[in-house]
Every structure is written in C-alpha cells, then in structure tokens.
Design a protein around this motif. Structure first.
Motif, PDB file in Angstrom:
ATOM      1  N   GLY A  10       0.812  -1.203   0.000  1.00 26.83           N
ATOM      2  CA  GLY A  10       0.000   0.000   0.000  1.00 26.83           C
ATOM      3  C   GLY A  10       0.851   1.260   0.000  1.00 26.83           C
ATOM      4  N   PRO A  11       0.202   2.426   0.040  1.00 22.43           N
ATOM      5  CA  PRO A  11       0.881   3.697  -0.203  1.00 22.43           C
ATOM      6  C   PRO A  11       1.536   4.354   0.998  1.00 22.43           C
ATOM      7  N   LEU A  16      -4.141   0.577   4.963  1.00 23.54           N
ATOM      8  CA  LEU A  16      -4.536   0.371   3.574  1.00 23.54           C
ATOM      9  C   LEU A  16      -3.961  -0.904   2.962  1.00 23.54           C
ATOM     10  N   ILE A  17      -3.228  -1.701   3.726  1.00 29.59           N
ATOM     11  CA  ILE A  17      -2.799  -2.989   3.192  1.00 29.59           C
ATOM     12  C   ILE A  17      -4.005  -3.905   3.084  1.00 29.59           C
ATOM     13  N   SER A 120      -3.214   6.325  -7.026  1.00 28.67           N
ATOM     14  CA  SER A 120      -4.640   6.533  -6.763  1.00 28.67           C
ATOM     15  C   SER A 120      -4.897   6.963  -5.325  1.00 28.67           C
ATOM     16  N   ALA A 121      -4.088   6.450  -4.383  1.00 27.43           N
ATOM     17  CA  ALA A 121      -4.334   6.733  -2.966  1.00 27.43           C
ATOM     18  C   ALA A 121      -3.943   8.149  -2.568  1.00 27.43           C
ATOM     19  N   ALA A 122      -2.769   8.610  -3.016  1.00 24.74           N
ATOM     20  CA  ALA A 122      -2.307   9.941  -2.613  1.00 24.74           C
ATOM     21  C   ALA A 122      -3.274  11.041  -3.048  1.00 24.74           C
ATOM     22  N   PRO A 123      -3.715  11.056  -4.317  1.00 27.21           N
ATOM     23  CA  PRO A 123      -4.689  12.090  -4.687  1.00 27.21           C
ATOM     24  C   PRO A 123      -6.019  11.950  -3.948  1.00 27.21           C
TER      25      PRO A 123
END
Length: 258
Positions: A10-11, A16-17, A120-123
């Motif tokens: 994940g990020p 989020l894993i 996708s996660a950061a934004p």
C-alpha cells in the motif's frame, strides 16, 4: 518447496494494506521489504521471521536488484515462505514483473498480492478524484523518466496529447523538464497541477499550482511525491479532507463522541 509472495504494502497508511497482504506477512519465514513500506506492518510478522531491508531509493540501493533476486531464490529453495513486501502495488513501477519472471524461470512457486498504488491513494487523500464526469474521463499512470532507448521528446509529446489526468511517479527531480515539455507539446500553461509528498501518511503535504507557476511553489518538495496534472486538481479546494485542519477536526469530533 518454498514459495514467494510478491506483495503490495500500500501507499503508506498501514491500514490500507489488503487482508491477504497482511496474512502473507504473518506467515512469512523471511520478509524482504522496501524503503516505502510502513515499518509498523512488520509488527505483524512472526518473532522467528527474518527481516531484510532492501532500502531502495533513487540512486541508492542497500541491496541491488540482483542481490534481491538472489535472496528470493535462495530462501525459496530452502523451503521457506518468502514475502517480498513492496510499497504500493508490485506491478505498478515496483519491478514485480521482473521478479515474477525470475521466479518463473527458476521454477519457484510464487503468488502476486496486489496493493493500493500511491497513484490513486495519494490524490484521494488530497481530495483530488482522478476521474470526474465534468472534468476527466481518462487517466494515465506514468513514470517521470522515459524507458531506456525511448525518445524523451516523443515520450512527453504523446503524454501531452493523451489522457485528461496524468499521475506521474518518480518525477519531482525532473519537474522543470516535465512542465516545459507538456506546455511545449500542447498542454495549456494554466493546467492545474498538484504535488503530494508522503501521501496517506501523517507527513502528507500537498501544493497546487499550474504548469506555468508550480516551480515557484514546490522547490522544497522531494521524493516520495506524486504529481497529478489535470482539471480534476481544481476540486481539491472543495473536497480536501485529510491534511492538518481536517485531521484536527476529526480528532475533536472523535473525542466529543467518546
């Protein structure tokens, strides 16, 4: 016979894993983990598990890719369960495809466990939707550097004329050239752009601007940072939720609710 799991951690936010990814950490005999993996995830490993830091960062590797490949094969051939833990998703700029090819070639059982990519996660944590029916119907995940042997000019010309939204990995160092090339090949200078540093973590920082002025605002930003380019960046002012002011409000509300 041993087995290798190529796992996306994940990020950055350890929550989020995926459930499957967490299970591979728990059952691993050996874990080879990269720099962008949140180390709190390693607390789920067995006390007997061997933890090996691969430390891959731009222009510096604690272990070279060849050394990592050697260890994957070595431990699997010893009959051990090996979890190769990578930031984001192993098949999106994570060299997971190369490692899977190696394992296949050497007759080693392996499994791919996808992860949430920072593209996708950061934004999302910055309040920037990658697609929106009023702003963007297409998105591309791209590298900030062109692949070996590819024309640098052609690479950015194609991207400038391509998707509505660009998500650029590993591009901070090359940001001046990226902005200049995109404008040269057709993107309007006023096209919105955002840089998101350490996305999804408590250290997340976001700066926004345009292709024409972002360099004046982002000189302190370093890797790891995602670059998002497109009209969707305009939505951040309306729907941002994660960074400092939102976190403080959330904590206050949580305390009130008990």
């Amino acid at each position: 016979m041993g087995k290798v799991y190529l796992v996306g951690a994940g990020p950055g936010d350890p929550d989020l894993i995926t459930v499957k990814g967490l299970k591979t950490i728990q059952k691993a005999d050996v874990i080879l983990y990269d720099r962008l993996v949140n180390e709190s995830l390693l607390s789920h490993a067995s006390d007997k598990a061997e933890l090996i830091y691969c430390g891959k960062s731009p222009n510096h590797h604690s272990l070279t890719q060849d050394e990592i490949n050697y260890l994957l094969c070595k431990y699997a051939n010893q009959g051990k369960v090996v979890t190769r833990l990578k930031g984001g998703d192993p098949f999106i700029f994570g060299r997971g495809g190369e490692e899977a090819e190696l394992l296949k070639k050497n007759g080693i059982f392996y499994e791919i466990v996808p992860g949430i990519t920072s593209g996708s996660a950061a934004p999302a944590y910055a309040g920037i939707p990658l697609t929106h029916r009023d702003y963007s119907s297409s998105v591309s995940f791209v590298s900030g550097v062109s692949k070996s042997g590819e024309s640098y000019e052609k690479y950015w010309e194609n991207l400038a004329q391509g998707s509505d939204t660009l998500c650029i990995y590993m591009g901070v160092k090359n940001l001046p050239n990226i902005c200049e090339r995109l404008i040269r090949y057709g993107r309007h200078p006023d096209t919105p752009i955002a840089l998101i540093h350490w996305g999804t973590t408590e250290n997340q920082q976001t700066v926004t601007g345009t292709l024409a002025n972002i360099l004046n605002k982002s000189h302190t930003f370093k890797n790891p940072s995602m670059i998002i380019i497109g009209e969707v960046v305009r939505l951040r002012d309306q729907i941002k939720w994660f960074e400092t002011d939102s976190i403080e409000k959330a904590l206050t509300a949580e305390a009130i609710l008990g």
